[in-house]
Scaffold this motif. Structure first.
Motif, PDB file in Angstrom:
ATOM      1  N   PRO A 169       0.823  -1.219   0.000  1.00  0.00           N
ATOM      2  CA  PRO A 169       0.000   0.000   0.000  1.00  0.00           C
ATOM      3  C   PRO A 169       0.855   1.265   0.000  1.00  0.00           C
ATOM      4  CG  PRO A 169       0.198  -0.794   2.224  1.00  0.00           C
ATOM      5  CD  PRO A 169       1.085  -1.680   1.385  1.00  0.00           C
ATOM      6  N   ASN A 171       0.862   3.772   2.432  1.00  0.00           N
ATOM      7  CA  ASN A 171       1.070   4.518   3.692  1.00  0.00           C
ATOM      8  C   ASN A 171       2.506   4.453   4.213  1.00  0.00           C
ATOM      9  OD1 ASN A 171       0.632   1.831   4.258  1.00  0.00           O
ATOM     10  ND2 ASN A 171      -0.538   2.194   6.121  1.00  0.00           N
ATOM     11  N   THR A 195       4.282  -1.797  -6.359  1.00  0.00           N
ATOM     12  CA  THR A 195       4.083  -0.645  -5.475  1.00  0.00           C
ATOM     13  C   THR A 195       2.641  -0.144  -5.611  1.00  0.00           C
ATOM     14  OG1 THR A 195       4.865   0.774  -7.270  1.00  0.00           O
ATOM     15  CG2 THR A 195       6.484   0.086  -5.635  1.00  0.00           C
ATOM     16  N   ASP A 226      -1.264  -0.317 -11.569  1.00  0.00           N
ATOM     17  CA  ASP A 226      -2.455  -0.206 -10.724  1.00  0.00           C
ATOM     18  C   ASP A 226      -2.895  -1.575 -10.216  1.00  0.00           C
ATOM     19  OD1 ASP A 226      -3.966  -1.450 -12.622  1.00  0.00           O
ATOM     20  OD2 ASP A 226      -5.121   0.316 -13.201  1.00  0.00           O
ATOM     21  N   GLY A 227      -3.897  -1.535  -9.334  1.00  0.00           N
ATOM     22  CA  GLY A 227      -4.326  -2.775  -8.691  1.00  0.00           C
ATOM     23  C   GLY A 227      -5.142  -3.664  -9.596  1.00  0.00           C
ATOM     24  N   ARG A 228      -6.057  -3.036 -10.324  1.00  0.00           N
ATOM     25  CA  ARG A 228      -7.014  -3.809 -11.124  1.00  0.00           C
ATOM     26  C   ARG A 228      -6.305  -4.648 -12.188  1.00  0.00           C
ATOM     27  NH1 ARG A 228      -9.663  -1.893 -15.186  1.00  0.00           N
ATOM     28  NH2 ARG A 228      -8.753   0.149 -14.822  1.00  0.00           N
ATOM     29  N   ASN A 232      -3.977  -7.527  -9.938  1.00  0.00           N
ATOM     30  CA  ASN A 232      -4.777  -8.728 -10.210  1.00  0.00           C
ATOM     31  C   ASN A 232      -3.993  -9.734 -11.057  1.00  0.00           C
ATOM     32  OD1 ASN A 232      -7.254 -10.249 -10.146  1.00  0.00           O
ATOM     33  ND2 ASN A 232      -7.363  -9.790 -12.335  1.00  0.00           N
ATOM     34  N   SER A 235      -1.935 -11.661  -8.527  1.00  0.00           N
ATOM     35  CA  SER A 235      -2.625 -12.634  -7.655  1.00  0.00           C
ATOM     36  C   SER A 235      -3.276 -13.759  -8.444  1.00  0.00           C
ATOM     37  CB  SER A 235      -3.614 -11.956  -6.712  1.00  0.00           C
ATOM     38  OG  SER A 235      -4.245 -10.894  -7.312  1.00  0.00           O
ATOM     39  N   PHE A 245       0.213  -9.873   0.473  1.00  0.00           N
ATOM     40  CA  PHE A 245      -0.521  -8.629   0.215  1.00  0.00           C
ATOM     41  C   PHE A 245      -0.639  -7.802   1.480  1.00  0.00           C
ATOM     42  CE2 PHE A 245      -4.611  -6.419   0.511  1.00  0.00           C
ATOM     43  CZ  PHE A 245      -4.535  -5.578  -0.586  1.00  0.00           C
ATOM     44  N   VAL A 251      -9.766  -5.481  -0.680  1.00  0.00           N
ATOM     45  CA  VAL A 251      -8.882  -5.956  -1.751  1.00  0.00           C
ATOM     46  C   VAL A 251      -8.218  -7.282  -1.325  1.00  0.00           C
ATOM     47  CG1 VAL A 251      -6.855  -5.443  -3.167  1.00  0.00           C
ATOM     48  CG2 VAL A 251      -8.528  -3.659  -2.719  1.00  0.00           C
ATOM     49  N   MET A 254     -10.231 -10.004  -2.530  1.00  0.00           N
ATOM     50  CA  MET A 254     -10.086 -10.222  -3.992  1.00  0.00           C
ATOM     51  C   MET A 254      -8.813 -11.003  -4.284  1.00  0.00           C
ATOM     52  SD  MET A 254     -10.978  -6.686  -5.840  1.00  0.00           S
ATOM     53  CE  MET A 254     -11.933  -5.457  -5.066  1.00  0.00           C
ATOM     54  N   VAL A 255      -7.736 -10.647  -3.565  1.00  0.00           N
ATOM     55  CA  VAL A 255      -6.451 -11.329  -3.790  1.00  0.00           C
ATOM     56  C   VAL A 255      -6.590 -12.807  -3.443  1.00  0.00           C
ATOM     57  CG1 VAL A 255      -4.079 -11.503  -2.897  1.00  0.00           C
ATOM     58  CG2 VAL A 255      -5.041  -9.259  -3.479  1.00  0.00           C
ATOM     59  N   CYS A 304      -2.392   1.142   9.573  1.00  0.00           N
ATOM     60  CA  CYS A 304      -3.366   0.048   9.683  1.00  0.00           C
ATOM     61  C   CYS A 304      -3.699  -0.272  11.132  1.00  0.00           C
ATOM     62  CB  CYS A 304      -2.824  -1.182   8.974  1.00  0.00           C
ATOM     63  SG  CYS A 304      -1.148  -1.537   9.462  1.00  0.00           S
ATOM     64  N   GLU A 401     -12.890   1.769   9.375  1.00  0.00           N
ATOM     65  CA  GLU A 401     -11.528   2.290   9.283  1.00  0.00           C
ATOM     66  C   GLU A 401     -11.543   3.595   8.484  1.00  0.00           C
ATOM     67  OE1 GLU A 401      -8.604   0.189   6.793  1.00  0.00           O
ATOM     68  OE2 GLU A 401      -7.245   0.342   8.478  1.00  0.00           O
ATOM     69  N   PHE A 467       4.194  -9.181  13.600  1.00  0.00           N
ATOM     70  CA  PHE A 467       3.080  -8.254  13.411  1.00  0.00           C
ATOM     71  C   PHE A 467       2.080  -8.862  12.439  1.00  0.00           C
ATOM     72  CE2 PHE A 467       1.086  -4.666  11.169  1.00  0.00           C
ATOM     73  CZ  PHE A 467       0.541  -4.001  12.260  1.00  0.00           C
TER      74      PHE A 467
HETATM   75  N1  LIG Z   1      -2.030  -4.894   8.217  1.00  0.00           N
HETATM   76  C1  LIG Z   1      -1.024  -4.205   7.717  1.00  0.00           C
HETATM   77  O1  LIG Z   1       0.141  -4.543   7.912  1.00  0.00           O
HETATM   78  C2  LIG Z   1      -1.285  -2.982   6.884  1.00  0.00           C
HETATM   79  C3  LIG Z   1      -0.243  -2.098   6.631  1.00  0.00           C
HETATM   80  C4  LIG Z   1      -0.495  -0.970   5.855  1.00  0.00           C
HETATM   81  C5  LIG Z   1      -1.772  -0.755   5.326  1.00  0.00           C
HETATM   82  N2  LIG Z   1      -2.776  -1.615   5.587  1.00  0.00           N
HETATM   83  C6  LIG Z   1      -4.131  -1.373   5.061  1.00  0.00           C
HETATM   84  O2  LIG Z   1      -4.052  -0.877   3.732  1.00  0.00           O
HETATM   85  C7  LIG Z   1      -5.161  -0.040   3.443  1.00  0.00           C
HETATM   86  C8  LIG Z   1      -4.712   1.275   2.818  1.00  0.00           C
HETATM   87  O3  LIG Z   1      -3.907   1.076   1.749  1.00  0.00           O
HETATM   88  P1  LIG Z   1      -4.480   1.138   0.239  1.00  0.00           P
HETATM   89  O4  LIG Z   1      -5.596   2.123   0.119  1.00  0.00           O
HETATM   90  O5  LIG Z   1      -3.308   1.266  -0.652  1.00  0.00           O
HETATM   91  O6  LIG Z   1      -5.130  -0.286   0.122  1.00  0.00           O
HETATM   92  P2  LIG Z   1      -5.665  -0.993  -1.181  1.00  0.00           P
HETATM   93  O7  LIG Z   1      -6.173  -2.291  -0.713  1.00  0.00           O
HETATM   94  O8  LIG Z   1      -6.582  -0.134  -1.970  1.00  0.00           O
HETATM   95  O9  LIG Z   1      -4.368  -1.182  -2.081  1.00  0.00           O
HETATM   96  C9  LIG Z   1      -3.264  -1.915  -1.641  1.00  0.00           C
HETATM   97  C10 LIG Z   1      -2.532  -2.445  -2.837  1.00  0.00           C
HETATM   98  O10 LIG Z   1      -3.374  -3.362  -3.512  1.00  0.00           O
HETATM   99  C11 LIG Z   1      -3.411  -3.055  -4.894  1.00  0.00           C
HETATM  100  N3  LIG Z   1      -4.691  -3.507  -5.450  1.00  0.00           N
HETATM  101  C12 LIG Z   1      -5.840  -2.812  -5.592  1.00  0.00           C
HETATM  102  N4  LIG Z   1      -6.778  -3.577  -6.182  1.00  0.00           N
HETATM  103  C13 LIG Z   1      -6.216  -4.791  -6.403  1.00  0.00           C
HETATM  104  C14 LIG Z   1      -6.700  -6.003  -6.965  1.00  0.00           C
HETATM  105  N5  LIG Z   1      -7.930  -6.132  -7.425  1.00  0.00           N
HETATM  106  N6  LIG Z   1      -5.846  -7.055  -7.003  1.00  0.00           N
HETATM  107  C15 LIG Z   1      -4.590  -6.962  -6.523  1.00  0.00           C
HETATM  108  N7  LIG Z   1      -4.083  -5.822  -6.002  1.00  0.00           N
HETATM  109  C16 LIG Z   1      -4.889  -4.748  -5.941  1.00  0.00           C
HETATM  110  C17 LIG Z   1      -3.187  -1.560  -4.936  1.00  0.00           C
HETATM  111  O11 LIG Z   1      -2.745  -1.163  -6.216  1.00  0.00           O
HETATM  112  C18 LIG Z   1      -2.139  -1.386  -3.858  1.00  0.00           C
HETATM  113  O12 LIG Z   1      -0.864  -1.692  -4.365  1.00  0.00           O
HETATM  114  C19 LIG Z   1      -5.838   0.181   4.776  1.00  0.00           C
HETATM  115  O13 LIG Z   1      -6.993  -0.606   4.870  1.00  0.00           O
HETATM  116  C20 LIG Z   1      -4.801  -0.280   5.781  1.00  0.00           C
HETATM  117  O14 LIG Z   1      -5.329  -0.660   7.008  1.00  0.00           O
HETATM  118  C21 LIG Z   1      -2.547  -2.736   6.340  1.00  0.00           C
END
Ligand SMILES: NC(=O)c1ccc[n+]([C@@H]2O[C@H](COP(=O)([O-])OP(=O)(O)OC[C@H]3O[C@@H](n4cnc5c(N)ncnc54)[C@H](O)[C@@H]3O)[C@@H](O)[C@H]2O)c1
Length: 503
Positions: A169, A171, A195, A226-228, A232, A235, A245, A251, A254-255, A304, A401, A467
């Motif tokens: 993600p 952050n 990324t 991008d993610g889509r 995708n 995954s 992931f 998401v 979906m993965v 997160c 969240e 973690f």
């Molecule tokens: N638990 C942890 O360790 C942790 C750490 C950091 C962030 N987070 C979580 O991440 C979220 C915020 O980050 P975000 O908005 O980037 O999350 P997101 O789920 O929108 O995106 C994360 C990643 O997934 C990709 N992605 C999007 N759609 C996808 C798909 N269909 N298939 C595969 N990959 C896809 C994005 O491009 C990005 O790289 C929050 O919910 C946060 O809590 C969790």
């Protein structure tokens, strides 16, 4: 018609320093353009200005990266002939390169993500520490010899899984690279890391150092996309053996679905949270006010495990809110390159708007605004540190969240009530307990359904400490020795030393 991708661009950050930014996909130890020539435009959330464009990977680029990562994983490839100590040395060298370029990497991170420069430096140092730590593990993670009786024994091997897809993600763009790449590579895998589309820059900077650290081509591959399409494609790819992931719970589902319906690749998920931070009557209230602030406003609330629900016991409720508000007033928000800034910008306009709409919804449903609630300044996506009291868990601000600097404060009476309400969430990533009663601290910590519990502190992470989430906050653990199990599979080899014939 797309134009030819340049190898790198020069970026001048607001402090006046100029840095080199690679912009191509990093495949087989080279920066290359994407097959279809698409670009991702990258903006700075603190200035709202375009920083640069980077290559945009889609399915075809993932395929190319998988082929080189698979070739690098073949048994006769150089990487598989490396001793475990050699793999460790490559990781240690990468840690050294990161430390030598700390200011460069932190500045790029601050420009791209909006977080304060002091925080970005901390992230980059933590990433170097994580690479060095797993470099140390590379030659120490091995199996067992298990003697069952005089005529037989078995030995176990911890073998790499193979080609690992990794999706991160926005952050903690740089730190997440370390959490993903370091253990995977220490265990002998090859990786393709994607990324987040909002923050691709620091990971591409990291790739500049990969060849000089001795990693053979194809071992570490980094794609911006991008993610889509790109995410995708990873995954659901039939020749990727594992996907790790980090991102939202939606998401993550979906993965997991894509992994299940393709080749049943192994899956680990680090997902979202709505973590409770519980303050008892007997807590040191000044200290608890500091940690509850840090719990929610650190990284502009884009964490997160943020302690976004603060439960305060009724006798100290009013006084504690006063102290939290007094502390929040001291936090400097604004220019992320200023040395005294604590809270920088939210990552994007979309996130900024989402956060503000949550605040408005909370107030409309009866929450009391104690401080904040508005945009800070006119340029960049800054949100004031915001505290809402009188919150209940049926309000959106009390259960969803927000991923921003918005704290929901809730009153409770008894220890049992605090545990029950703290656990009243589909998430289970983290929790906090503030009390001077050690017995209660342990009782509550053990009863909370969360992968991490902080006692009289919050948001402290360390590469040696595992973690990850309970419930819908994830599957698997990162960091520490636990993180190695994400990237190995155990083989048991049974040896017959003269057993009687079984038939
Ligand atoms: N638990 C942890 O360790 C942790 C750490 C950091 C962030 N987070 C979580 O991440 C979220 C915020 O980050 P975000 O908005 O980037 O999350 P997101 O789920 O929108 O995106 C994360 C990643 O997934 C990709 N992605 C999007 N759609 C996808 C798909 N269909 N298939 C595969 N990959 C896809 C994005 O491009 C990005 O790289 C929050 O919910 C946060 O809590 C969790």
């Amino acid at each position: 018609m797309s134009t030819k991708l340049v190898d790198h661009v020069e970026i001048t950050v607001p402090t006046g320093k100029t840095y080199i930014q690679p912009v191509g996909l990093f495949i087989n130890n080279q920066h290359v353009d994407s097959v279809h020539g698409g670009r991702v435009k990258v903006y700075s959330p603190s200035t709202e200005k375009l920083i640069c464009e980077v290559a945009d990977a889609d399915e075809e680029d993932v395929d190319i990266a998988v082929k080189v990562a698979r070739a690098a994983f073949q048994t006769d490839a150089p990487w598989r002939k490396f001793s475990s100590a050699q793999r460790g040395r490559c990781l240690s060298r990468l840690a050294d390169c990161i430390e030598q370029n700390l200011e460069y990497l932190a500045s790029i991170e601050t420009l791209d993500n909006g977080k304060s420069i002091t925080l970005a430096r901390g992230d980059v140092q933590a990433a170097a520490d994580c690479f060095r730590y797993y470099g140390g593990w590379a030659d120490k993670d091995y199996g067992q010899t298990i003697e069952t009786d005089i005529k037989r024994f078995a030995y176990t091997r911890h073998e790499p899984i193979g080609v690992c897809g990794q999706i991160i993600p926005w952050n903690f763009p740089f730190l997440m690279c370390a959490w993903k790449i370091a253990p995977a590579v220490a265990c002998g895998n090859t990786i393709i890391l994607k990324t987040a589309e909002l923050t691709p820059l620091s990971a591409l900077c990291l790739t500049k150092f990969v060849p000089e650290c001795g990693f053979p081509p194809g071992v570490i591959n980094v794609l911006s996309g991008d993610g889509r399409r790109c995410g995708n494609a990873i995954s659901s790819h039939m020749d990727i053996d594992k996907v790790a992931f980090t991102g939202s719970t939606g998401v993550g589902r979906m993965v997991m679905r894509a992994a299940a319906s393709s080749n049943l690749k192994k899956v680990t998920l680090e997902l979202g949270g709505k973590s409770p931070n519980i303050v008892f009557n007997d807590a040191d209230l000044d200290s608890a006010a500091v940690w509850t602030n840090y719990g929610i406003f650190y990284n502009s609330g884009q964490v997160c495990c943020a302690g976004s629900r603060v439960y305060v016991q009724e006798d100290v409720y009013d006084e504690f809110i006063k102290r939290m508000v007094a502390k929040a007033k001291t936090l400097k928000v604004g220019d992320p390159f200023a040395e005294d800034t604590f809270q920088g910008a939210q990552v994007s306009k979309q996130q900024y708007e989402r956060i503000v709409s949550y605040i408005e919804s909370g107030i409309a449903h009866g929450a009391k605004l104690e401080i904040g609630g508005k945009r800070h300044g006119n340029l960049g996506y800054f949100v004031e540190p915001t505290i809402l009291s009188n919150v209940t868990e049926d309000m959106a601000v009390g259960k969803e969240e927000i991923f921003g600097p918005v704290l929901a404060v809730i009153k409770f009476k008894t220890i049992e009530e605090a545990i029950r309400r703290g656990n009243n969430s589909t998430y289970g990533l983290a929790a906090g307990v503030h009390t001077n009663n050690i017995t209660n601290a342990i009782k509550v910590s053990n009863a909370l359904e969360a992968g991490t519990v902080w006692v009289n502190c919050y948001n402290l992470l360390h590469h040696q400490i595992p973690f990850g989430g309970y419930k819908e906050s994830g599957i698997g653990r990162e960091l520490g020795s636990y993180g190695l199990t994400n990237y190995t599979q155990t083989k048991a080899v049974h040896i017959n030393l003269g057993m009687d014939s079984p038939i």
